[in-house]
Design a protein around this motif. Sequence first.
Motif, PDB file in Angstrom:
ATOM      1  N   VAL A  42       0.848  -1.191   0.000  1.00 29.61           N
ATOM      2  CA  VAL A  42       0.000   0.000   0.000  1.00 29.61           C
ATOM      3  C   VAL A  42       0.882   1.240   0.000  1.00 29.61           C
ATOM      4  CG1 VAL A  42      -1.699   1.326   1.321  1.00 29.61           C
ATOM      5  CG2 VAL A  42      -1.888  -1.162   1.193  1.00 29.61           C
ATOM      6  N   VAL A  43       0.506   2.227  -0.807  1.00 28.29           N
ATOM      7  CA  VAL A  43       1.198   3.515  -0.845  1.00 28.29           C
ATOM      8  C   VAL A  43       0.220   4.561  -0.327  1.00 28.29           C
ATOM      9  CG1 VAL A  43       2.399   5.208  -2.265  1.00 28.29           C
ATOM     10  CG2 VAL A  43       2.549   2.772  -2.841  1.00 28.29           C
ATOM     11  N   ALA A  44       0.558   5.172   0.805  1.00 30.45           N
ATOM     12  CA  ALA A  44      -0.365   6.095   1.466  1.00 30.45           C
ATOM     13  C   ALA A  44       0.323   7.426   1.741  1.00 30.45           C
ATOM     14  CB  ALA A  44      -0.882   5.479   2.765  1.00 30.45           C
ATOM     15  N   THR A  90      -6.953  11.612  -6.944  1.00 27.66           N
ATOM     16  CA  THR A  90      -7.347  10.202  -6.929  1.00 27.66           C
ATOM     17  C   THR A  90      -8.614  10.040  -6.106  1.00 27.66           C
ATOM     18  OG1 THR A  90      -5.050   9.473  -7.130  1.00 27.66           O
ATOM     19  CG2 THR A  90      -6.636   7.871  -6.280  1.00 27.66           C
ATOM     20  N   VAL A  91      -9.608   9.392  -6.688  1.00 23.81           N
ATOM     21  CA  VAL A  91     -10.897   9.243  -6.004  1.00 23.81           C
ATOM     22  C   VAL A  91     -11.179   7.802  -5.593  1.00 23.81           C
ATOM     23  CG1 VAL A  91     -11.902  11.257  -7.121  1.00 23.81           C
ATOM     24  CG2 VAL A  91     -12.090   9.020  -8.224  1.00 23.81           C
ATOM     25  N   ALA A  92     -10.342   6.876  -5.983  1.00 29.81           N
ATOM     26  CA  ALA A  92     -10.537   5.487  -5.553  1.00 29.81           C
ATOM     27  C   ALA A  92      -9.193   4.869  -5.181  1.00 29.81           C
ATOM     28  CB  ALA A  92     -11.229   4.661  -6.639  1.00 29.81           C
ATOM     29  N   MET A  93      -8.340   4.610  -6.176  1.00 30.80           N
ATOM     30  CA  MET A  93      -7.025   4.054  -5.889  1.00 30.80           C
ATOM     31  C   MET A  93      -6.166   4.142  -7.141  1.00 30.80           C
ATOM     32  SD  MET A  93      -7.517  -0.087  -6.149  1.00 30.80           S
ATOM     33  CE  MET A  93      -7.961  -0.857  -7.715  1.00 30.80           C
ATOM     34  N   LEU A 106       5.309  -7.528  -6.820  1.00 30.80           N
ATOM     35  CA  LEU A 106       4.659  -6.584  -5.918  1.00 30.80           C
ATOM     36  C   LEU A 106       3.491  -5.929  -6.642  1.00 30.80           C
ATOM     37  CD1 LEU A 106       7.571  -4.624  -4.168  1.00 30.80           C
ATOM     38  CD2 LEU A 106       6.448  -6.742  -3.452  1.00 30.80           C
ATOM     39  N   TYR A 107       2.331  -5.958  -6.004  1.00 30.87           N
ATOM     40  CA  TYR A 107       1.161  -5.248  -6.506  1.00 30.87           C
ATOM     41  C   TYR A 107       0.969  -4.009  -5.638  1.00 30.87           C
ATOM     42  CZ  TYR A 107       0.235  -9.352  -9.331  1.00 30.87           C
ATOM     43  OH  TYR A 107       0.351 -10.374 -10.258  1.00 30.87           O
ATOM     44  N   LEU A 108       1.009  -2.854  -6.269  1.00 31.37           N
ATOM     45  CA  LEU A 108       0.977  -1.588  -5.552  1.00 31.37           C
ATOM     46  C   LEU A 108      -0.416  -0.972  -5.583  1.00 31.37           C
ATOM     47  CD1 LEU A 108       4.250  -0.069  -7.088  1.00 31.37           C
ATOM     48  CD2 LEU A 108       4.028  -1.526  -5.063  1.00 31.37           C
ATOM     49  N   PHE A 109      -0.900  -0.602  -4.422  1.00 31.01           N
ATOM     50  CA  PHE A 109      -2.209   0.024  -4.297  1.00 31.01           C
ATOM     51  C   PHE A 109      -2.028   1.395  -3.646  1.00 31.01           C
ATOM     52  CE2 PHE A 109      -3.149  -4.373  -4.806  1.00 31.01           C
ATOM     53  CZ  PHE A 109      -4.419  -4.458  -5.359  1.00 31.01           C
ATOM     54  N   GLY A 110      -2.259   2.455  -4.413  1.00 25.96           N
ATOM     55  CA  GLY A 110      -2.175   3.810  -3.876  1.00 25.96           C
ATOM     56  C   GLY A 110      -3.514   4.251  -3.310  1.00 25.96           C
ATOM     57  N   THR A 111      -3.509   4.765  -2.094  1.00 22.33           N
ATOM     58  CA  THR A 111      -4.742   5.191  -1.444  1.00 22.33           C
ATOM     59  C   THR A 111      -5.062   6.641  -1.787  1.00 22.33           C
ATOM     60  OG1 THR A 111      -3.662   6.028   0.544  1.00 22.33           O
ATOM     61  CG2 THR A 111      -4.214   3.683   0.495  1.00 22.33           C
ATOM     62  N   PRO A 112      -6.328   7.013  -1.783  1.00 22.87           N
ATOM     63  CA  PRO A 112      -6.675   8.432  -1.918  1.00 22.87           C
ATOM     64  C   PRO A 112      -6.270   9.175  -0.650  1.00 22.87           C
ATOM     65  CG  PRO A 112      -8.635   7.115  -1.492  1.00 22.87           C
ATOM     66  CD  PRO A 112      -7.521   6.150  -1.682  1.00 22.87           C
ATOM     67  N   GLY A 113      -5.867  10.436  -0.795  1.00 13.13           N
ATOM     68  CA  GLY A 113      -5.331  11.156   0.348  1.00 13.13           C
ATOM     69  C   GLY A 113      -6.332  11.954   1.161  1.00 13.13           C
ATOM     70  N   GLN A 114      -7.434  12.372   0.550  1.00  4.36           N
ATOM     71  CA  GLN A 114      -8.365  13.243   1.262  1.00  4.36           C
ATOM     72  C   GLN A 114      -9.153  12.489   2.325  1.00  4.36           C
ATOM     73  OE1 GLN A 114      -8.034  12.930  -2.063  1.00  4.36           O
ATOM     74  NE2 GLN A 114      -8.751  14.750  -3.139  1.00  4.36           N
ATOM     75  N   ILE A 129       1.269  -6.678   2.944  1.00  2.00           N
ATOM     76  CA  ILE A 129       2.352  -7.013   3.880  1.00  2.00           C
ATOM     77  C   ILE A 129       2.952  -5.757   4.499  1.00  2.00           C
ATOM     78  CG2 ILE A 129       2.934  -9.095   2.590  1.00  2.00           C
ATOM     79  CD1 ILE A 129       5.572  -7.521   1.798  1.00  2.00           C
ATOM     80  N   GLY A 130       2.675  -4.597   3.908  1.00  6.09           N
ATOM     81  CA  GLY A 130       3.240  -3.372   4.443  1.00  6.09           C
ATOM     82  C   GLY A 130       2.825  -2.169   3.624  1.00  6.09           C
ATOM     83  N   ALA A 131       3.296  -1.004   4.066  1.00  7.75           N
ATOM     84  CA  ALA A 131       2.900   0.248   3.415  1.00  7.75           C
ATOM     85  C   ALA A 131       4.084   1.201   3.315  1.00  7.75           C
ATOM     86  CB  ALA A 131       1.765   0.920   4.185  1.00  7.75           C
TER      87      ALA A 131
END
Length: 215
Positions: A42-44, A90-93, A106-114, A129-131
């Motif tokens: 996860v990328v947050a 970004t409104v979803a991911m 590695l599969y990367l999932f970016g989260t919305p920031g707001q 497994i981590g962020a």
Amino acid sequence: MTGATAVTAAELLDADADADAEEELQAWQTDRTRAPTATKIVVAGGFGVGKTTLVTVVSEITPLRTEALMTQASADTDDLSATPEKTTTTVAMDFGRITLDDDLVLYLFGTPGQQRFWFMWDDLVRGAIGAVVLADTRRLTDCFPALDYFESCGLPYVVAVNHFEGTERYEAEDVREALTVPDRVPVMIMDARQRIPVIESLLALVGHALDHAPE
């Protein structure tokens, strides 16, 4: 530590240079008897900190981006003072993929920031497994929600400071102190637009997650 973390970012970049313009097939993609070890990352971080850029620059496939044009309706909630040129959000991911070593993907999932999109985090984080928590030194407080979230749920994370041009450069330990990040958590300075520093950050996260994985 597994072979996945032994590979260096430079070696990965050399492999990219040898590939054709189109995506190079990996061994596990041509041999049906082999299955890759799929790992979710996860990328947050806060709004406009560079999450979409990070996923885009490192992904070996065309990344999935769910960006929408910003309108006047969000003017009161989205602070553009640090990133006045930003026109989408970004409104979803964000979603991308990178193969690190042989069969490790590695599969990367970016989260919305707001804040109004935080309700989606539980679903995006499930199975990770981590962020990587991205931080901008001009507005460090924006990454506190992500830090608190991953600390509370016990998910391993690293802090990657996305150094923007024209801003003062701080040492990693100064950022650690400002954010009160525990000594066990890696903190690094990087540029989300550059592939090698991004890969190094991902490798640091994988190694950190393995070090803290249950026996």
